[in-house]
Scaffold this active site. Structure first.
Site, short mmCIF file in Angstrom:
data_model
loop_
_atom_site.label_atom_id
_atom_site.label_comp_id
_atom_site.label_asym_id
_atom_site.label_seq_id
_atom_site.Cartn_x
_atom_site.Cartn_y
_atom_site.Cartn_z
N GLY A 14 0.81 -1.21 0.00
CA GLY A 14 0.00 0.00 0.00
C GLY A 14 0.85 1.26 0.00
CG ASN A 36 -5.50 -8.58 1.38
OD1 ASN A 36 -5.12 -7.47 1.03
ND2 ASN A 36 -6.62 -8.77 2.06
N GLY A 40 -3.77 -2.68 -2.07
CA GLY A 40 -2.37 -2.41 -2.39
C GLY A 40 -2.04 -2.84 -3.82
CB VAL A 61 -2.58 -9.64 8.02
CG1 VAL A 61 -3.57 -8.48 8.01
CG2 VAL A 61 -1.86 -9.69 9.33
CE LYS A 95 -12.68 -11.86 8.03
NZ LYS A 95 -13.14 -12.75 6.92
N GLY A 106 -0.27 -12.09 18.35
CA GLY A 106 0.06 -13.48 18.69
C GLY A 106 1.43 -13.86 18.15
CE1 TYR A 149 -8.85 2.85 8.40
CE2 TYR A 149 -9.40 5.05 9.17
CZ TYR A 149 -8.47 4.14 8.72
OH TYR A 149 -7.16 4.51 8.59
#
Ligand code: UDP
Length: 331
Positions: A14, A36, A40, A61, A95, A106, A149
């Site tokens: 991006g 993904n 971008g 991601v 998401k 994580g 957003y």
């Protein structure tokens, strides 16, 4: 090569992600770029593909992430980031700010890496405190068109802070104000590419509302330097980074008309729902703690950005879809 710092950058293809890739490659990091490619473009990073210290993972991601080897830093910059984009892809926007950051945190815990997340001035919503200081909690409509957003970014901050306090993870939170420069998408709907695209195509410039709403625009290289300084600092609370030079959208349109020399005029359209009336960062913290200050003023930054847009092909300019919010809002 072993002693190179290793950094994962999400949203690497991006606008901001690709400038971050360039920056960390120049600093001789090993850059693991992830995207993904929904918003971008590989064009932004294809010049890096031949380098041995650059790798690209075509991955979403929001799904489980695996990266082999050690990691020193993770920069989470994946997200649609313009009002048109999050009207078009609202669920992915939610998401990536929730599942996406959970995966990054994580992974960071597993690798003992430091995480910096791209938050935004949108966490302040349509602000009632001006200029915006980090302590202001904001004025956000969770169910308005910007809610997907704004709330994703607010959740992302909360999740990041929870990993910091509960797991002792090293985290950094940057609140990014309007940023511009080369590699912005011509059709992302944001005001600068919209106006420059319109000028280049010989169309009138579309001002939403009466143009009295304000924004404060930061040139991309200044922002990237601020991100770097925050990453290396020991400050874990949110920090504003932006250029405090504030301008109304009407005056901004006049600046673009002068810059481009277009004969077109401005036309007025309806203001999108919940469009913030004013926005200017208070950057006292960045000044004091990071010794950071924007260096590129609007005249210089706009010229650099205009030169980039002029260098695009006629095809790129023409296939740009018009800036039409109505199309995406279901009443
Ligand atoms: N805007 C405009 N004309 C356009 C696109 C945007 O007047 O063609 C206005 C928009 O309504 C907002 C400001 O410009 O008030 C900045 O919009 P942008 O989408 O760039 O970012 P925002 O700061 O609203 O997220």
């Amino acid at each position: 090569m072993e002693d190179r710092k290793r950094i994962l950058i999400t949203g690497a293809a991006g606008f901001l992600g690709s400038h971050l890739c360039d920056f960390f490659i120049k600093k001789d990091y090993h850059v693991i770029a992830m995207d993904n490619l929904i918003t971008g473009s590989l064009k932004n990073i294809e010049h890096l593909f031949p380098l041995e210290n650059f790798e690209f993972h075509h991955h979403d991601v929001s799904k489980f992430i695996h990266v082999s080897g050690e990691l020193d830093y993770i920069l989470h910059f994946a997200s649609p980031a313009s009002p048109i984009d999050y009207l078009k892809i609202p669920i992915q926007t939610l998401k990536v700010g929730s599942l996406g950051i959970h995966n990054c945190l994580g992974l960071a815990k597993e690798k003992n890496a430091r995480v910096l997340i791209a938050s935004t001035s949108e966490v302040y919503g349509d602000p009632e405190v001006h200029p915006q200081v980090e302590e202001y909690w904001g004025h956000v409509n969770p169910v308005g068109p910007r809610g997907v957003y704004d709330e994703a970014k607010r959740f992302q901050e909360a999740m990041t802070m929870a990993y910091h306090t509960f797991h002792g993870l090293e985290t950094r939170i940057i609140r990014i104000f309007n940023t511009y420069g080369p590699r912005m998408r011509l059709n992302d709907g944001r005001v600068l590419p919209a106006f420059i695209g319109q000028a280049l195509r010989g169309e009138d410039l579309t001002i939403f509302g009466d143009g009295s709403q304000t924004r404060s625009f930061c040139y991309v290289s200044d922002l990237i330097e601020g991100i770097y300084r925050l990453l290396l600092s020991d400050y874990h609370m949110p920090m504003n980074v932006g250029n405090p030079s504030e301008i109304s959208i009407k005056d901004f349109a006049d600046e673009i008309i002068e810059l481009t020399g277009t004969d077109q005029k401005v036309v007025y359209k309806d203001l999108p729902v919940n469009d913030p009336k004013q926005r200017r960062p208070d950057i006292t913290k960045a000044r004091e703690m990071l010794k950071w200050e924007p260096k590129i003023d609007r005249a210089e930054g706009l010229k650099l950005t205009y030169d980039y847009f002029k260098s695009l092909s006629q095809d790129d300019l023409l296939k740009t879809e018009h800036n039409n919010f109505e199309k995406y809002i279901k009443h």
